[in-house]
Design an enzyme around this catalytic site. Structure first.
Site, PDB file in Angstrom:
ATOM      1  N   LYS A  11      -0.971  -1.293   9.760  1.00  0.00           N
ATOM      2  CA  LYS A  11      -0.284  -2.738  10.171  1.00  0.00           C
ATOM      3  C   LYS A  11      -0.150  -2.407  11.721  1.00  0.00           C
ATOM      4  CE  LYS A  11       2.042  -3.430   5.901  1.00  0.00           C
ATOM      5  NZ  LYS A  11       3.727  -3.340   5.428  1.00  0.00           N
ATOM      6  N   TYR A  51      -0.229 -12.390   1.932  1.00  0.00           N
ATOM      7  CA  TYR A  51       1.139 -12.027   1.634  1.00  0.00           C
ATOM      8  C   TYR A  51       1.752 -13.376   0.835  1.00  0.00           C
ATOM      9  CZ  TYR A  51       1.855  -7.637   3.931  1.00  0.00           C
ATOM     10  OH  TYR A  51       1.785  -6.221   4.499  1.00  0.00           O
ATOM     11  N   HIS A 117      -0.532  -0.858   4.376  1.00  0.00           N
ATOM     12  CA  HIS A 117      -0.412  -1.619   3.243  1.00  0.00           C
ATOM     13  C   HIS A 117      -1.703  -1.049   2.269  1.00  0.00           C
ATOM     14  CE1 HIS A 117      -1.119  -5.200   0.457  1.00  0.00           C
ATOM     15  NE2 HIS A 117      -2.428  -4.895   0.455  1.00  0.00           N
ATOM     16  N   GLU A 128      -8.073  -9.108  -2.139  1.00  0.00           N
ATOM     17  CA  GLU A 128      -7.849  -8.870  -0.710  1.00  0.00           C
ATOM     18  C   GLU A 128      -9.027  -8.297  -0.157  1.00  0.00           C
ATOM     19  OE1 GLU A 128      -4.560  -5.909  -1.224  1.00  0.00           O
ATOM     20  OE2 GLU A 128      -2.917  -7.611  -1.510  1.00  0.00           O
TER      21      GLU A 128
HETATM   22  P1  IDP Z   1       4.232  -3.006  -0.539  1.00  0.00           P
HETATM   23  O1  IDP Z   1       3.671  -3.042   0.948  1.00  0.00           O
HETATM   24  O2  IDP Z   1       4.795  -1.660  -0.689  1.00  0.00           O
HETATM   25  O3  IDP Z   1       3.039  -3.350  -1.549  1.00  0.00           O
HETATM   26  P2  IDP Z   1       5.637  -5.362  -1.122  1.00  0.00           P
HETATM   27  O4  IDP Z   1       7.126  -5.600  -2.081  1.00  0.00           O
HETATM   28  O5  IDP Z   1       4.298  -6.319  -1.627  1.00  0.00           O
HETATM   29  O6  IDP Z   1       5.506  -3.980  -0.823  1.00  0.00           O
HETATM   30  O7  IDP Z   1       6.043  -6.133   0.378  1.00  0.00           O
HETATM   31  C1  IDP Z   1       5.054  -6.419   1.226  1.00  0.00           C
HETATM   32  C2  IDP Z   1       5.722  -5.902   2.449  1.00  0.00           C
HETATM   33  O8  IDP Z   1       6.936  -6.946   2.855  1.00  0.00           O
HETATM   34  C3  IDP Z   1       6.201  -4.412   2.537  1.00  0.00           C
HETATM   35  O9  IDP Z   1       5.284  -3.291   2.954  1.00  0.00           O
HETATM   36  C4  IDP Z   1       7.343  -4.466   3.730  1.00  0.00           C
HETATM   37  O10 IDP Z   1       6.657  -4.242   4.953  1.00  0.00           O
HETATM   38  C5  IDP Z   1       7.782  -5.935   3.586  1.00  0.00           C
HETATM   39  N1  IDP Z   1       8.886  -5.950   2.990  1.00  0.00           N
HETATM   40  C6  IDP Z   1       9.103  -5.958   1.404  1.00  0.00           C
HETATM   41  N2  IDP Z   1      10.453  -5.985   1.179  1.00  0.00           N
HETATM   42  C7  IDP Z   1      11.115  -6.347   2.306  1.00  0.00           C
HETATM   43  C8  IDP Z   1      12.403  -6.592   2.584  1.00  0.00           C
HETATM   44  O11 IDP Z   1      13.443  -6.529   1.808  1.00  0.00           O
HETATM   45  N3  IDP Z   1      12.804  -6.788   3.947  1.00  0.00           N
HETATM   46  C9  IDP Z   1      11.909  -6.795   4.977  1.00  0.00           C
HETATM   47  N4  IDP Z   1      10.688  -6.446   4.686  1.00  0.00           N
HETATM   48  C10 IDP Z   1      10.137  -6.336   3.420  1.00  0.00           C
HETATM   49 MG    MG Z   2       2.715  -5.560  -2.050  1.00  0.00          MG
END
Ligand code: IDP
Ligand code: MG
Length: 151
Positions: A11, A51, A117, A128
């Site tokens: 990122k 996303y 990611h 993706e």
């Molecule tokens: P991941 O990246 O571990 O798969 P996901 O739940 O898919 O996690 O969320 C995607 C991205 O969104 C996360 O990597 C993080 O950067 C952001 N994110 C997830 N939950 C939150 C939150 O509660 N607050 C702010 N950003 C979040």
């Molecule tokens: Mg994810």
């Protein structure tokens, strides 16, 4: 026949903190094979599709704003079990809960700036990879020193 593949992206925070080499090295030294790599500033459309599953979440707009704010390094890694293994190398979403030794556990603090990611399963990996890359950008190759295989 290609092996399992997953999509990984550094990122904008990882790029701007100078962590590209460090992060690439984690996957390389683990033993996975890089089959695609490019740097791009994602369009809003690309980021929103990527996303899309989080569209209704309160952090969605901030997440899309951030991921489109600068260069991202997009990659496809190949190897046995690479989808789940990449998630392990990356660590838990909240960096303060990621184990030391993982990328997020070692390199990040804030959930909104968790540097990397990785696809979370076979269906998202395929989605993706197809979203971020043309098939012509994916390279089928065999490392010159890959002289043995263990079943
Ligand atoms: P991941 O990246 O571990 O798969 P996901 O739940 O898919 O996690 O969320 C995607 C991205 O969104 C996360 O990597 C993080 O950067 C952001 N994110 C997830 N939950 C939150 C939150 O509660 N607050 C702010 N950003 C979040
Ligand atoms: Mg994810």
């Amino acid at each position: 026949m290609s092996e399992e593949r997953t999509f990984v992206a550094i990122k904008p925070d990882g790029v701007q903190r100078g962590l590209i080499g460090e992060i690439l090295g984690r996957f390389e030294t683990k033993g996975f094979k890089l089959v695609a790599l490019k740097q791009l500033i994602p369009s809003r459309d690309l980021a929103e599709k990527h996303y899309g599953v989080h569209r209704e979440r309160p952090f969605f707009k901030g997440l899309v704003d951030f991921i489109t704010s600068g260069p991202v390094v997009a990659m496809v890694w190949e190897g046995e079990g690479v989808i789940a293994s990449a998630r392990k190398l990356i660590g838990a979403t909240k960096p303060l809960e990621s184990e030391p030794g993982t990328i997020r556990g070692d390199l990040a603090v804030n959930i909104g700036r968790n540097v990397i990611h990785g696809s979370d399963g076979p269906d998202t990996a395929q989605f993706e990879i197809d979203l971020w890359f043309e098939s012509s950008e994916l390279n089928d190759w065999v490392p010159a020193d890959q002289i043995w295989r263990i079943e």
